[in-house]
Write an enzyme that holds these catalytic residues in place. Structure first.
Site, PDB file in Angstrom:
ATOM      1  N   GLY A 166     -31.914  29.102  36.172  1.00 33.50           N
ATOM      2  CA  GLY A 166     -31.138  30.138  35.499  1.00 33.50           C
ATOM      3  C   GLY A 166     -29.647  30.006  35.728  1.00 33.50           C
TER       4      GLY A 166
ATOM      5  CB  SER B 261     -32.627  24.511  36.112  1.00 30.03           C
ATOM      6  OG  SER B 261     -31.425  24.575  35.392  1.00 30.03           O
TER       7      SER B 261
END
Length: 445
Positions: free
Chosen positions: A32, A118
């Site tokens: 995120g 991520s």
């Protein structure tokens, strides 16, 4: 959907039915962009992993300005304390909790694998480099981690490299000015910063996004990430790293005007020599998309895997290149995080978890699910044995600089030697040229 609240530092835990002894632990950090995400998102359901004998822990950590904040007043007032990397501190605190408590859930505190995608993959790599995380984990899997090998952000030093060169203190000054906090006595400035409601901070960060990767603070992160790996000072644990063949899809979906401004921010401070491999798409947007994918994801992922030769533990490198059968051939490659929902294994019940969104409109095929079972099998084996290989899985050779073998996870699982070697070697060389220039500016020898 998860709500927003400053009181967010919780864990979610899935555990297998008690059986033959303690189970290995996967400690998962969500993605995120270190701005968004939560451990209660339905995607992070550990039912399937628990069924396969894993205790899954999914951690929350502070995000955005609340998770990564520096200001000269705080630096002076708290000079003897760790600074800036508050989200990383949360992850370390959660790992310490796991060491103290996971046995009560059937987990083995001596077999903890940190896993992240991520922003979570970025966290994995920085935890590998943090002395404060020593002994808290025993294997590591960094998925889709976007980092720089020329230089990490620093809490105090700014260097000429656009947003990537801004120090945390420079970002903090910008933040304080927005909220009308003038220079003054340190205690007064700090008190004014702490009075800002968290909801207003979140509103501001949505309008004024800045890089929120961990920074060199001198205590928890003591040196640039790549330098730690280069001198073999990373934690000596088995390591998997990988990224996907179309990481730039993250930019491709942004409206054109947004792509234009983002492009400038991504390549600001890079020379023509730095960007030379991308002259086949010599437009501001096209070049920045390729720089983003290859300079921030593919190149650094391979570079860190190379530096695992400086420790005793093995490393494995992958490149996802799969497209689901329903949308095969519609995209240039695998989008960012395509493999991630398959690791959790709920796609037969929840096809909407698939990436990209176009694929989520279709139920996964038997081929898709079998592909995901293979990927998850590697991850489970890593957690159990410190090696992704095991019965029924295609062989995955260790990554070594001299063989340069990457497992391409496409419709087949194939080790490929020298994947994109020419471009990635060039990017490595240019990163080290930039580093030398940055060292000269900062006075580092």
């Amino acid at each position: 959907a998860a709500g927003r609240d400053e009181d967010c530092l919780t864990l979610t835990i899935w555990a297998p039915t008690p059986g033959s002894g303690p189970a290995p632990v996967m400690f998962y950090m969500h993605g995120g962009n270190m701005l968004a995400g939560s451990n209660v998102m339905p995607l992070y359901d550990g039912t399937v992993l628990a069924r396969e004998g894993i205790v899954l822990v999914v951690v929350n950590y502070r995000l955005g300005y609340l998770g990564r904040f520096g200001h000269p007043a705080l630096s002076r007032l708290q000079a003897d304390e760790p600074l800036v990397n508050y989200g990383l501190f949360d992850q370390i605190a959660a790992l310490r909790w796991v060491q103290r408590n996971i046995a009560a859930f059937g987990g083995d505190p001596g077999k903890v694998t940190i896993v992240g995608h991520s922003a979570g993959g970025v966290a994995v790599n920085y935890l590998m480099a943090s002395p404060a995380a020593a002994g808290l984990f025993h294997r590591a899997i960094a998925m889709g981690s976007g980092v720089l090998i020329d230089r990490s952000m620093h809490y105090r030093e700014s260097l000429p490299r656009g947003l990537a060169g801004m120090s945390s203190e420079a970002v903090g000054r910008e933040f304080a000015a927005h909220f009308g906090i003038a220079e003054g006595p340190d205690a007064q400035v700090a008190a004014a910063l702490r009075r800002i409601p968290w909801s207003r901070i979140v509103e501001y960060q949505q309008a004024k996004q800045r890089p929120f990767n961990p920074v060199v603070d001198g205590k928890v992160i003591v040196e640039d990430l790549a330098r730690v790996f280069e001198r073999g000072a990373q934690h000596d644990v088995p390591y998997i790293g990988g990224a996907n063949s179309w990481e730039s899809n993250q930019i491709a979906g942004i409206p054109l005007i947004g792509q234009w401004f983002l492009a400038g921010a991504l390549i600001e401070g890079l020379s023509d020599e730095d960007l030379a491999p991308f002259d086949d798409q010599w437009t501001r947007i096209g070049v920045s998309q390729r720089w983003f994918a290859e300079g921030l994801f593919l190149g650094p992922t391979r570079y860190l895997a190379k530096q695992m030769a400086n420790v005793r533990s093995p490393a494995w490198l992958y490149r996802t290149d799969y497209q689901q059968t329903a949308v095969r051939g519609q995209f240039p490659g695998s989008v960012h995080g395509l493999e991630m929902p398959y690791v959790f294994g709920r796609l037969d019940e929840h096809p909407e978890y698939q990436r990209p969104a176009e694929a989520a409109r279709f139920p996964p095929s038997a081929e898709d699910l079998a592909w995901g079972d293979t990927v998850r099998g590697y991850w489970v084996n890593m957690a159990k044995h410190g090696n992704p290989n095991g019965p029924g899985l295609p062989p995955w050779p260790e990554y070594r600089p001299e063989t340069d073998l990457t497992l391409v996870m496409g419709t087949r699982f194939t080790p490929v030697a020298g994947l994109d070697r020419e471009v990635l070697d060039y990017l490595d060389r240019r990163a080290l040229v930039r580093r030398k220039a940055y060292d000269a500016v900062s006075g580092r020898r």
